[in-house]
Design an enzyme around this catalytic site. Structure first.
Site, mmCIF file in Angstrom:
data_model
loop_
_atom_site.group_PDB
_atom_site.id
_atom_site.type_symbol
_atom_site.label_atom_id
_atom_site.label_comp_id
_atom_site.label_asym_id
_atom_site.label_seq_id
_atom_site.Cartn_x
_atom_site.Cartn_y
_atom_site.Cartn_z
ATOM 1 N N ASP A 155 69.180 72.802 28.061
ATOM 2 C CA ASP A 155 68.224 73.479 28.925
ATOM 3 C C ASP A 155 68.821 74.731 29.576
ATOM 4 O O ASP A 155 68.306 75.824 29.406
ATOM 5 C CB ASP A 155 67.671 72.536 30.001
ATOM 6 N N HIS A 157 68.371 80.005 28.772
ATOM 7 C CA HIS A 157 67.568 78.815 28.470
ATOM 8 C C HIS A 157 67.737 78.477 26.991
ATOM 9 O O HIS A 157 67.327 79.233 26.110
ATOM 10 C CB HIS A 157 66.094 79.057 28.777
ATOM 11 N N LYS A 212 64.379 72.223 20.243
ATOM 12 C CA LYS A 212 65.810 72.495 20.436
ATOM 13 C C LYS A 212 66.571 71.221 20.818
ATOM 14 O O LYS A 212 67.615 70.907 20.238
ATOM 15 C CB LYS A 212 66.015 73.558 21.520
ATOM 16 N N SER A 213 66.060 70.486 21.803
ATOM 17 C CA SER A 213 66.744 69.277 22.265
ATOM 18 C C SER A 213 66.723 68.182 21.207
ATOM 19 O O SER A 213 67.684 67.430 21.044
ATOM 20 C CB SER A 213 66.105 68.772 23.564
ATOM 21 N N GLY A 224 64.942 79.291 21.391
ATOM 22 C CA GLY A 224 63.583 79.141 20.891
ATOM 23 C C GLY A 224 62.620 78.844 22.029
ATOM 24 O O GLY A 224 63.041 78.560 23.159
ATOM 25 N N GLU A 225 61.335 78.918 21.741
ATOM 26 C CA GLU A 225 60.317 78.655 22.758
ATOM 27 C C GLU A 225 60.386 77.214 23.239
ATOM 28 O O GLU A 225 60.857 76.325 22.523
ATOM 29 C CB GLU A 225 58.924 78.947 22.189
ATOM 30 N N SER A 226 59.897 76.984 24.448
ATOM 31 C CA SER A 226 59.854 75.633 24.992
ATOM 32 C C SER A 226 59.012 74.733 24.095
ATOM 33 O O SER A 226 57.916 75.118 23.669
ATOM 34 C CB SER A 226 59.266 75.644 26.409
ATOM 35 N N GLY A 227 59.540 73.527 23.798
ATOM 36 C CA GLY A 227 58.814 72.564 22.992
ATOM 37 C C GLY A 227 58.956 72.748 21.502
ATOM 38 O O GLY A 227 58.350 71.995 20.729
ATOM 39 N N ILE A 228 59.761 73.714 21.066
ATOM 40 C CA ILE A 228 59.889 73.960 19.633
ATOM 41 C C ILE A 228 60.794 72.947 18.937
ATOM 42 O O ILE A 228 60.758 72.783 17.727
ATOM 43 C CB ILE A 228 60.403 75.399 19.371
ATOM 44 N N ARG A 284 66.482 85.195 2.673
ATOM 45 C CA ARG A 284 66.638 84.169 1.633
ATOM 46 C C ARG A 284 67.956 84.309 0.869
ATOM 47 O O ARG A 284 68.309 83.438 0.073
ATOM 48 C CB ARG A 284 65.469 84.237 0.651
ATOM 49 N N GLU A 296 67.054 66.451 27.817
ATOM 50 C CA GLU A 296 65.638 66.097 27.994
ATOM 51 C C GLU A 296 64.940 66.118 26.642
ATOM 52 O O GLU A 296 64.980 67.121 25.927
ATOM 53 C CB GLU A 296 64.948 67.095 28.928
#
Length: 317
Positions: free
Chosen positions: A188, A149, A170-171, A164-168, A254, A213
């Site tokens: 996705d 994913h 990525k798309s 990364g987590e859903s909604g972070i 850094r 998406e």
């Protein structure tokens, strides 16, 4: 150096029918159901020794290739001897037999292939060319495979897998990269194949290829919006970027003085964690990460160059 694992190894099979379609082979046995004949070996075999009678180390599960030498040998023996040799070869559970150079099959071979339900195929290429083509095809289609994913993009020729987590975001990051001229491979669901101990290839499932998406907008067709140049079918997985919600107390790299790796199907891939917070231009950071990765692969270290400059200035002072 951290080393996380991603993906489970799954060994695949592929049908002879798919090989015939994708490599444009001709069939002398159209009545044989090739969809049920499965290939599981990434190498091929030329049965010269077997036609001469040696079967001790014969791997019958490989594709059998009849080249100029094998064909010439069968043509040099008597009809009865040829029939016996062909019967002996085809009594094994062969997935298929391919005749190169566009040679026509011997009548005995055609009859035995039909009786034993073994696909008898033909190609116009010479034996060496066909063997190379089919081995490459087999290594890709039979490679251990996993679905991840994430989003996979080509940035300056570097295959970058964004996790990364859903909604972070990525798309959204991928969409901005596409607008900057880079190319989308998958959104996705990213299919990753391990074609060798040093190479991972990422692709998109065919049914969602070129679609992305974006939350709040919906499904977008990248090809229709930005042109066919904005999408790529496959790419080597060379760098992983993990998007992480910014935490003030969490230490982040850094200086770039070390390597973090993630393990995908047994292969190690360089992985960098990018902290995400409002105002950060993730697309620009993604571009910089790809260029930075290429620099390090070419042997250049900005940190080392800075240290040398500082040390040189201190000596001069």
């Amino acid at each position: 150096m951290n080393n996380n694992k991603l993906g489970t190894v799954n060994i695949l099979q592929v049908s002879v029918q798919k090989m015939v379609q994708e490599l444009s082979l001709a069939s002398f046995t159209p009545d044989v159901d090739m969809s049920k004949k499965m290939l599981s070996r990434t190498m091929v075999h030329r049965p010269g020794l077997q036609l001469a009678g040696f079967y001790e180390y014969f791997d019958s599960e490989r594709i059998q290739i009849i080249g100029r030498s094998e064909y010439g040998y069968l043509n040099s023996v008597s009809e009865k001897e040829r029939k016996d040799k062909i019967l002996r070869l085809f009594e094994n559970p062969l997935p298929c037999v391919v005749i190169c150079h566009d040679f026509k099959p011997f009548t005995e071979m055609l009859d035995v292939a039909r009786n034993n339900s073994i696909p008898l195929l033909s190609c116009k290429e010479n034996t060496t060319e066909f063997a190379g083509d089919v081995i490459r095809w087999l290594k890709f289609n039979l490679a251990p495979k996993t679905t991840v994913h994430g989003v996979f993009v080509d940035i300056f020729g570097i295959g970058v897998l964004i996790l990364g987590e859903s909604g972070i975001g990525k798309s959204e990051m991928a969409l901005e990269l596409i607008k900057r001229g880079h190319r989308l491979v998958a959104d996705d669901a990213v299919e990753i194949r391990r074609v060798s101990s040093a190479q991972l290839i990422g692709t998109s499932p065919e049914n969602i290829r070129s679609f992305i998406e974006v939350r709040g907008i919906g499904i977008m067709d990248v090809t229709k919006m930005y042109g066919v140049q904005s999408v790529k079918e496959s790419q080597n997985v060379e760098l992983v970027l993990k998007l992480d919600i910014w935490e003030h107390d969490k230490p982040y790299d850094r200086l770039g003085d070390g390597y973090e790796y993630i393990e995908i199907l047994g292969n190690k891939v360089v992985c960098q964690t990018l902290p995400v917070r409002p105002g950060r231009n993730l697309a620009m950071i993604g571009e910089s990460a790809a260029v930075y990765h290429r620099q390090k692969m070419m042997g250049y270290s900005p940190l080392q160059a800075l240290n040398e400059r500082v040390n040189s200035s201190a000596k001069e002072g």
